[in-house]
Design a protein around this motif. Structure first.
Motif, PDB file in Angstrom:
ATOM      1  N   PRO A 168      35.660  29.928  45.118  1.00 21.61           N
ATOM      2  CA  PRO A 168      37.069  30.296  45.241  1.00 21.61           C
ATOM      3  C   PRO A 168      37.534  30.258  46.706  1.00 21.61           C
TER       4      PRO A 168
ATOM      5  N   PHE B  63      38.495  32.200  49.107  1.00 20.15           N
ATOM      6  CA  PHE B  63      38.534  33.645  49.344  1.00 20.15           C
ATOM      7  C   PHE B  63      39.629  34.056  50.316  1.00 20.15           C
TER       8      PHE B  63
ATOM      9  N   ASP C  42      43.639  31.838  49.130  1.00 21.98           N
ATOM     10  CA  ASP C  42      44.374  32.024  47.889  1.00 21.98           C
ATOM     11  C   ASP C  42      45.189  33.317  47.990  1.00 21.98           C
TER      12      ASP C  42
ATOM     13  N   ASP D 292      46.399  35.214  45.889  1.00 20.45           N
ATOM     14  CA  ASP D 292      46.044  36.283  44.948  1.00 20.45           C
ATOM     15  C   ASP D 292      44.721  36.946  45.309  1.00 20.45           C
ATOM     16  N   ILE D 293      43.868  36.220  46.022  1.00 21.18           N
ATOM     17  CA  ILE D 293      42.516  36.721  46.278  1.00 21.18           C
ATOM     18  C   ILE D 293      42.388  37.335  47.676  1.00 21.18           C
TER      19      ILE D 293
ATOM     20  N   TYR E 101      41.955  41.026  48.426  1.00 19.25           N
ATOM     21  CA  TYR E 101      40.710  41.609  47.916  1.00 19.25           C
ATOM     22  C   TYR E 101      39.526  41.197  48.783  1.00 19.25           C
ATOM     23  N   THR E 102      39.620  40.011  49.373  1.00 20.41           N
ATOM     24  CA  THR E 102      38.604  39.600  50.337  1.00 20.41           C
ATOM     25  C   THR E 102      38.621  40.550  51.535  1.00 20.41           C
TER      26      THR E 102
END
Lengths: 272, 284
Positions: free
Chosen positions: B133, B135, B138, B140-141, B144-145
């Motif tokens: 992915p 990290f 993105d 959306d990610i 969270y990374t």
């Protein structure tokens, strides 16, 4: 009592070990790879040969200067904090004066002040004091923000000193200053070590104050140097990671020597 | 004997120093929030302009939302792991002592070093997860990374807190529970967790204030991107002030940061009794 082996917890701990150690191994191994190998091969492949060239590249750059600046910032910050927090804690623990107690309460409120929120007025103060782009510009605010925890830790330790010891000194005719030197300093030594470690780590790893309050190569500290290396080296990632590794080595050496102090310093003031 | 006590003068240097570089800036930042200032000239008062702008600034509102998201998710990720690892590491076995000293290693790295390391590790072209992915790329990610990297850095510290606290739990409690036939899980829920409640509060406060002031990690890792997906409040303030040279408006954002931080601390102190915790410490 805890005789049954706790398998789930053990497996969980090992998984956590991989998460902690994996990136650190990656850090060291990539810093030993050649640049072409880093770019041409998968991160998981076994390197053909290891090289120290990246370390040479970093050390022949500005690294020495940054390191020296970091040492100066750290040592002076620690010296200031210890020199003024110890007498302050002594006064808070031993004097019943309202001024001192109220000041201490205010200092404790300061524990909650986010340094980020004050960076703009600090920038204003430092430029007006003509200190912008000097090491003192980093040292002064760093020391100020270390004071609340330092005073808290020292005060807690001095409050544990039995009253009788102070009284015995008073009967011997010792004034407050002699008590400070001959009684408080030796008794507070563990707490002072804690304060030294906590303050030193903060000063050593500080980023925001150097970023905003300094500018030139000659006042650059390690953390900022790393940040800068990224731009400077572009795609030379192995050299960047060599610089990161080198920046950790001094603290790692301290850790190996004084693990006990370091751990108590990290959790300073947060007791149980 | 009172003449032998130290006078208030012993405390003056520390108080003065703190007042000048921490307390006074708090006052100045409120003043600056009512001015227009580019960082060079003199701040010019401009009434409540910054404040009305703040209310209409969608990016500021969104960054508050991201900050809260970061705070909540960080807490949810860090607390269970730190608690479990800490309680586990508190055991007497030699292997646990060795492992836990390895667990502490991330504490030795500066935030800058950690952020750079993870940026390289997660690089989509040359990192350790090529083909995985995006990290950091993105929208959306990415946040969270950021949570993951912050957790990697700070879980060791909270583990340390829990380890110390778990060691202080009287063994007699466990012995009594064993006699009563309580299993390992029952002991954890009925003894360990209640005994660690003050530590859970302390650790949670530190985590929340830490998340609120996260700055270097995000600046280095993502610089707020991709787009503005990770532009949290402190970064929004920094970019507004030191990149966009709108120091007055950035001060307004800083005041919001102070208000949020203070509200958080006051709420937790009320709720948990920080004073009772410190007196408990003295009694030990």
């Amino acid at each position: 009592m805890k005789s049954r082996p706790n398998w789930p917890a053990g497996l969980f701990a090992l998984a956590w070990l991989a998460i902690v150690l994996g990136p650190l191994l990656y850090l060291v191994t990539v810093s030993l790879r050649t640049r072409s190998e880093y770019l041409g091969k998968s991160a998981w492949s076994v390197p053909d040969a290891l090289t120290l060239d990246n370390y040479v590249t970093v050390l022949t750059g500005g690294f020495g200067q940054y390191l020296l600046n970091n040492v100066v910032v750290t040592v002076v910050t620690v010296a200031i904090v210890v020199a003024i927090a110890v007498p302050c804690a002594y006064a808070v623990a031993r004097s019943g004066g309202k001024f001192v107690q109220r000041g201490f309460t205010l200092l404790l409120v300061g524990l909650a002040i986010p340094a980020q929120a004050t960076i703009i007025p600090i920038y204003l103060l430092i430029t007006r004091m003509q200190l912008y782009d000097t090491l003192l510009a980093i040292i002064l605010p760093t020391a100020a923000f270390a004071l609340p925890v330092a005073t808290l830790v020292l005060t807690n330790s001095l409050r544990d000193v039995p009253r009788e010891l102070y009284e015995a000194q008073a009967i011997d005719g010792a004034g407050p200053f002699r008590v400070l030197v001959s009684l408080v300093l030796p008794l507070a030594r563990p707490a002072i070590m804690t304060v030294v470690v906590y303050t030193a780590l903060n000063a050593w790893n500080g980023f925001l104050f150097p970023l905003v309050l300094t500018q030139s190569e000659s006042t650059r500290v390690l953390t900022l140097g790393l940040y800068d290396f990224r731009g400077q080296f572009g795609t030379n990632v192995p050299a960047l990671l060599a610089a990161v590794t080198l920046s950790v080595l001094p603290i790692f050496a301290v850790y190996l020597m004084g693990r006990r102090f370091l751990l108590s310093g990290l959790t300073a003031g947060f007791g149980k | 004997m009172s003449s032998q006590r130290p006078s208030g003068w012993y405390a003056v240097p520390a108080f003065a120093f703190f007042a000048l570089f921490a307390a006074l800036p708090m006052v100045i930042v409120v003043y600056l929030s009512f001015t227009a200032w580019d960082g060079l000239g003199t701040p010019a008062p401009n009434g409540v302009d910054n404040w009305t702008r703040l209310v209409q600034d969608g990016e500021a509102t969104a960054s508050v939302g991201r900050t809260v998201l970061l705070m909540v998710v960080s807490w949810l990720v860090q607390t269970p792991i730190a608690l479990l690892v800490g309680v586990w590491a508190a055991g007497k076995q030699r292997s646990r002592a060795v492992l836990s000293s390895i667990f502490f290693l991330p504490l030795l790295l500066s935030t800058a070093a950690i952020a750079l390391l993870w940026q390289v590790l997660l690089d989509p072209n040359f990192g350790a997860f090529v083909g995985g992915p995006q990290f950091l790329g993105d929208t959306d990610i990415a946040i969270y990374t950021v949570v993951f990297v912050i957790s990697w850095q700070y879980i060791p510290f909270h583990t340390l807190l829990y380890q110390g606290a778990a060691r202080a739990v009287p063994p007699t409690l466990y012995e009594a529970a064993t006699i009563d036939g309580a299993g390992r899980f029952g002991q954890f829920v009925n003894i360990t967790l209640p005994q660690l409640r003050f530590t859970i509060v302390t650790s949670s406060v530190l985590m929340m204030v830490g998340s609120l002031t996260t700055f270097d990690t995000v600046l280095i890792l993502t610089n707020g991107g991709p787009g503005t997906a990770t532009r949290i409040l402190p970064l929004h303030m920094y970019i507004t002030g030191f990149v966009g040279f709108e120091m007055g408006y950035a001060s307004t954002i800083a005041v919001v940061l102070v208000v949020l931080g203070t509200a958080l601390s006051v709420a937790v102190m009320r709720w948990s009794g920080f004073r009772s915790m410190s007196s408990q410490q003295e009694g030990s």
